[in-house]
Write a protein that holds these residues in place. Structure first.
Motif, PDB file in Angstrom:
ATOM      1  N   TYR A   1      71.866  29.678  62.714  1.00 37.39           N
ATOM      2  CA  TYR A   1      73.172  29.166  62.306  1.00 37.39           C
ATOM      3  C   TYR A   1      73.042  28.184  61.151  1.00 37.39           C
ATOM      4  CZ  TYR A   1      75.143  31.500  66.309  1.00 37.39           C
ATOM      5  OH  TYR A   1      75.543  32.463  67.184  1.00 37.39           O
ATOM      6  N   ILE A   2      72.009  27.330  61.216  1.00 37.62           N
ATOM      7  CA  ILE A   2      71.824  26.350  60.138  1.00 37.62           C
ATOM      8  C   ILE A   2      71.540  27.064  58.816  1.00 37.62           C
ATOM      9  CG2 ILE A   2      70.322  24.475  59.305  1.00 37.62           C
ATOM     10  CD1 ILE A   2      70.130  23.498  62.189  1.00 37.62           C
ATOM     11  N   SER A   3      70.824  28.205  58.884  1.00 38.35           N
ATOM     12  CA  SER A   3      70.515  28.908  57.636  1.00 38.35           C
ATOM     13  C   SER A   3      71.785  29.340  56.909  1.00 38.35           C
ATOM     14  CB  SER A   3      69.625  30.119  57.912  1.00 38.35           C
ATOM     15  OG  SER A   3      70.381  31.189  58.431  1.00 38.35           O
ATOM     16  N   GLU A   4      72.786  29.729  57.665  1.00 31.22           N
ATOM     17  CA  GLU A   4      74.042  30.123  57.035  1.00 31.22           C
ATOM     18  C   GLU A   4      74.777  28.911  56.457  1.00 31.22           C
ATOM     19  OE1 GLU A   4      73.666  33.200  56.253  1.00 31.22           O
ATOM     20  OE2 GLU A   4      75.674  33.829  56.856  1.00 31.22           O
ATOM     21  N   ILE A   5      74.641  27.782  57.127  1.00 30.27           N
ATOM     22  CA  ILE A   5      75.236  26.549  56.598  1.00 30.27           C
ATOM     23  C   ILE A   5      74.557  26.179  55.280  1.00 30.27           C
ATOM     24  CG2 ILE A   5      75.525  24.070  57.022  1.00 30.27           C
ATOM     25  CD1 ILE A   5      75.625  24.741  60.039  1.00 30.27           C
ATOM     26  N   VAL A   6      73.218  26.282  55.279  1.00 30.78           N
ATOM     27  CA  VAL A   6      72.442  25.949  54.084  1.00 30.78           C
ATOM     28  C   VAL A   6      72.841  26.872  52.928  1.00 30.78           C
ATOM     29  CG1 VAL A   6      70.116  25.993  53.089  1.00 30.78           C
ATOM     30  CG2 VAL A   6      70.487  24.970  55.336  1.00 30.78           C
ATOM     31  N   ARG A   7      72.851  28.173  53.226  1.00 27.41           N
ATOM     32  CA  ARG A   7      73.158  29.156  52.176  1.00 27.41           C
ATOM     33  C   ARG A   7      74.567  28.915  51.610  1.00 27.41           C
ATOM     34  NH1 ARG A   7      74.919  34.777  51.756  1.00 27.41           N
ATOM     35  NH2 ARG A   7      75.819  34.497  53.816  1.00 27.41           N
ATOM     36  N   GLY A   8      75.518  28.723  52.515  1.00 27.92           N
ATOM     37  CA  GLY A   8      76.900  28.534  52.084  1.00 27.92           C
ATOM     38  C   GLY A   8      77.052  27.297  51.201  1.00 27.92           C
ATOM     39  N   SER A   9      76.425  26.188  51.601  1.00 27.17           N
ATOM     40  CA  SER A   9      76.620  24.982  50.790  1.00 27.17           C
ATOM     41  C   SER A   9      75.908  25.081  49.457  1.00 27.17           C
ATOM     42  CB  SER A   9      76.179  23.709  51.508  1.00 27.17           C
ATOM     43  OG  SER A   9      75.701  23.971  52.761  1.00 27.17           O
ATOM     44  N   ILE A  10      74.757  25.743  49.436  1.00 27.33           N
ATOM     45  CA  ILE A  10      74.078  25.910  48.147  1.00 27.33           C
ATOM     46  C   ILE A  10      74.931  26.760  47.212  1.00 27.33           C
ATOM     47  CG2 ILE A  10      72.113  27.023  47.013  1.00 27.33           C
ATOM     48  CD1 ILE A  10      70.390  26.079  49.339  1.00 27.33           C
ATOM     49  N   GLN A  11      75.514  27.815  47.779  1.00 27.42           N
ATOM     50  CA  GLN A  11      76.339  28.685  46.930  1.00 27.42           C
ATOM     51  C   GLN A  11      77.626  28.004  46.482  1.00 27.42           C
ATOM     52  OE1 GLN A  11      76.439  32.212  49.366  1.00 27.42           O
ATOM     53  NE2 GLN A  11      74.903  33.218  48.086  1.00 27.42           N
ATOM     54  N   SER A  12      78.022  26.942  47.194  1.00 26.41           N
ATOM     55  CA  SER A  12      79.254  26.265  46.796  1.00 26.41           C
ATOM     56  C   SER A  12      79.015  25.289  45.638  1.00 26.41           C
ATOM     57  CB  SER A  12      79.840  25.503  47.985  1.00 26.41           C
ATOM     58  OG  SER A  12      79.142  24.287  48.176  1.00 26.41           O
ATOM     59  N   ILE A  13      77.756  25.033  45.291  1.00 24.38           N
ATOM     60  CA  ILE A  13      77.467  24.156  44.149  1.00 24.38           C
ATOM     61  C   ILE A  13      77.676  24.961  42.864  1.00 24.38           C
ATOM     62  CG2 ILE A  13      75.688  22.755  43.007  1.00 24.38           C
ATOM     63  CD1 ILE A  13      76.593  21.608  45.685  1.00 24.38           C
ATOM     64  N   GLU A  14      78.401  24.374  41.925  1.00 29.36           N
ATOM     65  CA  GLU A  14      78.751  25.082  40.698  1.00 29.36           C
ATOM     66  C   GLU A  14      77.498  25.651  40.026  1.00 29.36           C
ATOM     67  OE1 GLU A  14      79.453  21.850  41.357  1.00 29.36           O
ATOM     68  OE2 GLU A  14      81.386  22.428  42.224  1.00 29.36           O
ATOM     69  N   LYS A  15      77.648  26.871  39.503  1.00 29.34           N
ATOM     70  CA  LYS A  15      76.527  27.551  38.851  1.00 29.34           C
ATOM     71  C   LYS A  15      75.967  26.715  37.700  1.00 29.34           C
ATOM     72  CE  LYS A  15      76.794  31.534  36.579  1.00 29.34           C
ATOM     73  NZ  LYS A  15      77.928  31.903  35.858  1.00 29.34           N
TER      74      LYS A  15
ATOM     75  N   ARG B   1      77.426  18.404  51.351  1.00 29.41           N
ATOM     76  CA  ARG B   1      78.449  19.362  51.801  1.00 29.41           C
ATOM     77  C   ARG B   1      78.091  20.004  53.131  1.00 29.41           C
ATOM     78  NH1 ARG B   1      80.338  22.396  46.232  1.00 29.41           N
ATOM     79  NH2 ARG B   1      80.461  20.485  45.022  1.00 29.41           N
ATOM     80  N   MET B   2      76.801  19.964  53.488  1.00 29.46           N
ATOM     81  CA  MET B   2      76.380  20.587  54.747  1.00 29.46           C
ATOM     82  C   MET B   2      76.773  19.742  55.952  1.00 29.46           C
ATOM     83  SD  MET B   2      72.442  21.650  54.088  1.00 29.46           S
ATOM     84  CE  MET B   2      71.990  22.305  52.507  1.00 29.46           C
ATOM     85  N   ILE B   3      76.882  18.437  55.735  1.00 30.61           N
ATOM     86  CA  ILE B   3      76.947  17.519  56.872  1.00 30.61           C
ATOM     87  C   ILE B   3      78.032  17.853  57.907  1.00 30.61           C
ATOM     88  CG2 ILE B   3      77.304  15.116  57.536  1.00 30.61           C
ATOM     89  CD1 ILE B   3      75.748  14.312  55.070  1.00 30.61           C
ATOM     90  N   PRO B   4      79.282  18.103  57.504  1.00 28.83           N
ATOM     91  CA  PRO B   4      80.274  18.396  58.541  1.00 28.83           C
ATOM     92  C   PRO B   4      79.899  19.610  59.394  1.00 28.83           C
ATOM     93  CG  PRO B   4      81.346  17.979  56.447  1.00 28.83           C
ATOM     94  CD  PRO B   4      79.882  18.056  56.165  1.00 28.83           C
ATOM     95  N   ALA B   5      79.434  20.665  58.733  1.00 28.55           N
ATOM     96  CA  ALA B   5      79.056  21.875  59.475  1.00 28.55           C
ATOM     97  C   ALA B   5      77.804  21.628  60.315  1.00 28.55           C
ATOM     98  CB  ALA B   5      78.833  23.039  58.516  1.00 28.55           C
ATOM     99  N   LEU B   6      76.864  20.844  59.767  1.00 25.99           N
ATOM    100  CA  LEU B   6      75.668  20.513  60.537  1.00 25.99           C
ATOM    101  C   LEU B   6      76.046  19.733  61.786  1.00 25.99           C
ATOM    102  CD1 LEU B   6      72.869  19.443  58.016  1.00 25.99           C
ATOM    103  CD2 LEU B   6      72.970  21.485  59.438  1.00 25.99           C
ATOM    104  N   GLY B   7      77.038  18.864  61.665  1.00 27.66           N
ATOM    105  CA  GLY B   7      77.512  18.091  62.811  1.00 27.66           C
ATOM    106  C   GLY B   7      77.934  19.010  63.941  1.00 27.66           C
ATOM    107  N   ASN B   8      78.726  20.031  63.594  1.00 22.46           N
ATOM    108  CA  ASN B   8      79.147  21.010  64.603  1.00 22.46           C
ATOM    109  C   ASN B   8      77.945  21.674  65.249  1.00 22.46           C
ATOM    110  OD1 ASN B   8      81.878  20.721  64.394  1.00 22.46           O
ATOM    111  ND2 ASN B   8      82.083  22.270  62.789  1.00 22.46           N
ATOM    112  N   GLU B   9      76.978  22.025  64.405  1.00 21.43           N
ATOM    113  CA  GLU B   9      75.809  22.741  64.890  1.00 21.43           C
ATOM    114  C   GLU B   9      74.968  21.855  65.803  1.00 21.43           C
ATOM    115  OE1 GLU B   9      75.243  25.821  64.882  1.00 21.43           O
ATOM    116  OE2 GLU B   9      73.347  25.475  65.915  1.00 21.43           O
TER     117      GLU B   9
END
Lengths: 221, 257
Positions: A103-117, A145-153
């Motif tokens: 689950y954390i891997s998806e959080i990591v991937r999502g937040s990295i992809q949300s950083i502007e190119k 940006r990961m922190i809120p989702a990491l909190g849930n996890e």
């Protein structure tokens, strides 16, 4: 209905030591989950590296698609068939960590992809390698940006850790069951256990909220 | 024989079935200031981004600062590309400052990470660069607190920190409020007067006329014509150049500029 909490008070030592075990198992699993999550999340960012991508995706699919309890039992009861006999405590940490890592891997991937190119492009244009740019520029921003989702996890992980009581690990759940087996005061003991979990998850939420606030200070994004 | 800073031969590139660049031949000599103009979608930015490997070329060759970047449509290895990029400064339309770092740390990041410049020295050099772009008092703030013009000036200082031989500017003023354009152009003009080799994609025709040694007009992924600004702006040879300049002029007129 009369509630009698005296068995809870009388065995507070057992509950306290169980709570300590729960915290230990969860913290170790969290660490493992974060490391796995970071590696797998990064691995799934570059599909052109096919083998790594395939391994990471299979891990994610299998772990997310099967129940945690089954995974724990496979580790605990299944591995000995292959001559691998791990202590229950280790099985618990491994099982929870591997599960959480998916689950954390998806959080990591999502937040990295949300950083502007443009951030990666600017870093690469200065001559930084992909790794260096990721480490110095993209990940520090993605982390906030990961922190809120990491909190849930993290909270899910703390609660899921109750399952390791079924592997004979003496966590707070396990200690509670033992108290019930001699006092028959199941409602009171389960209520006490619920309160303990609530305190643990509440503290986690608070720590993460403070961390995020501190990281977002000073006009940083 | 003096070596060209940029040498491009037969550069082509497509996005899907759309050919963005169709066989571009192009050179830039040391200390030249070259401005690339052309209608939007003409391939200017893509062309610029090919020159530091942010876009991959499909055919042709590119030599930058004496090193091959693309040879017969093949990009050099990643580690060589990184080394080459550190010699080429890039300034983006959207600034792309690192928001989690202070202004000074934005500038010192690359020299410290890549050249292993000691922190103290990197910071001294960084402050000098900030002074050069008129922002020495902003060293310790985060980029989020700066205006667009200030951000772009920091971005220029950040690129200069690697002591590049060549600076690429991709529409550096297009994202700025009109009143902030001047301060950025002024910094660029100073750079040009100091002999920096510059390649600039812009819509600022006044700047092109004043600062450029060569103006290059692009359309449909091709170089339509190139020449001294006086010639391009007053006596363009090509019909496409004339019609492009015409639309620009009528737009400026309708905006009362």
């Amino acid at each position: 209905m009369d509630l009698d909490f005296s068995p809870v008070w009388e065995s507070w030592r057992a509950l306290a030591s169980g709570t300590a075990v729960t915290v230990e198992v969860t913290a170790a699993a969290l660490l493992l989950g974060c490391v796995l999550g970071l590696l797998v999340g990064l691995g799934r960012l570059s599909p052109q590296r096919r083998i790594i991508y395939a391994i990471c995706t299979s891990y994610l699919t299998i772990i997310r698609g099967t129940p945690l309890l089954v995974q724990l039992f496979i580790l605990f009861f299944g591995l000995p068939h292959f001559g691998i006999l791990l202590p229950a405590f280790v099985c618990g940490i491994l099982g929870l960590g591997i599960y959480s890592g998916a689950y954390i891997s998806e959080i990591v991937r999502g937040s990295i992809q949300s950083i502007e190119k443009g951030q990666m492009e600017a870093a690469r244009s200065l001559g930084l390698s992909y790794r260096l740019a990721m480490r110095k520029v993209v990940l520090p921003q993605a982390f906030v940006r990961m922190i809120p989702a990491l909190g849930n996890e993290f909270i899910a992980l703390i609660k899921n850790s109750a399952l390791v009581s079924l592997l004979t690990i003496a966590d707070v759940m396990h200690e509670g069951e033992k108290i019930i087996s001699v006092s028959y005061r199941s409602l009171e003991v389960y209520l006490a256990i619920a309160v303990i979990y609530l305190v643990l998850t509440g503290a986690t939420t608070m720590i993460l909220r403070r961390t995020e606030k501190a990281l977002r200070a000073d006009g940083r994004v | 024989m003096s070596q060209s800073i940029i040498e491009v031969k037969g550069l082509s590139k497509s996005f899907g079935s759309h050919r963005v660049l169709q066989g571009i031949d192009f050179t830039v000599e040391p200390s030249q200031v070259v401005v690339v103009i052309g209608p939007s979608g003409s391939g200017k930015s893509t062309f610029l981004r090919c020159l530091n490997g942010l876009e991959t070329a499909e055919a042709g060759s590119i030599r930058v600062c004496g090193h091959a970047l693309v040879e017969q449509g093949k990009m050099i290895a990643e580690d060589k590309l990184d080394a080459l990029r550190s010699e080429v400064g890039m300034v983006f339309q959207s600034f792309n400052l690192f928001p989690h770092l202070t202004v000074l740390d934005n500038i010192t990041l690359a020299p410290q990470a890549l050249r292993h410049t000691p922190r103290k020295q990197a910071e001294e050099e960084g402050r000098l660069l900030l002074k050069k772009v008129g922002l020495e008092h902003k060293a310790d703030v985060y980029p989020g607190t700066l205006s667009g013009g200030q951000k772009q000036r920091v971005a220029i200082a950040r690129a200069l920190a690697m002591q590049p031989q060549l600076m690429l500017f991709d529409e550096p003023t297009s994202a700025l409020d009109p009143e902030l354009v001047g301060e950025v152009l002024q910094v660029m003009q100073t750079l040009a007067s100091e002999g920096m080799t510059m390649l600039i994609v812009t819509h600022e025709m006044g700047f092109a006329r004043e600062v450029a040694d060569v103006v290059v007009v692009m359309d449909h992924g091709m170089i339509v014509e190139a020449g001294a600004p006086a010639q391009i702006f007053t006596a363009p040879k090509e019909a496409r150049t004339r019609s492009f300049l015409q639309t620009l002029l009528s737009r400026e007129a309708s905006h009362g500029a």
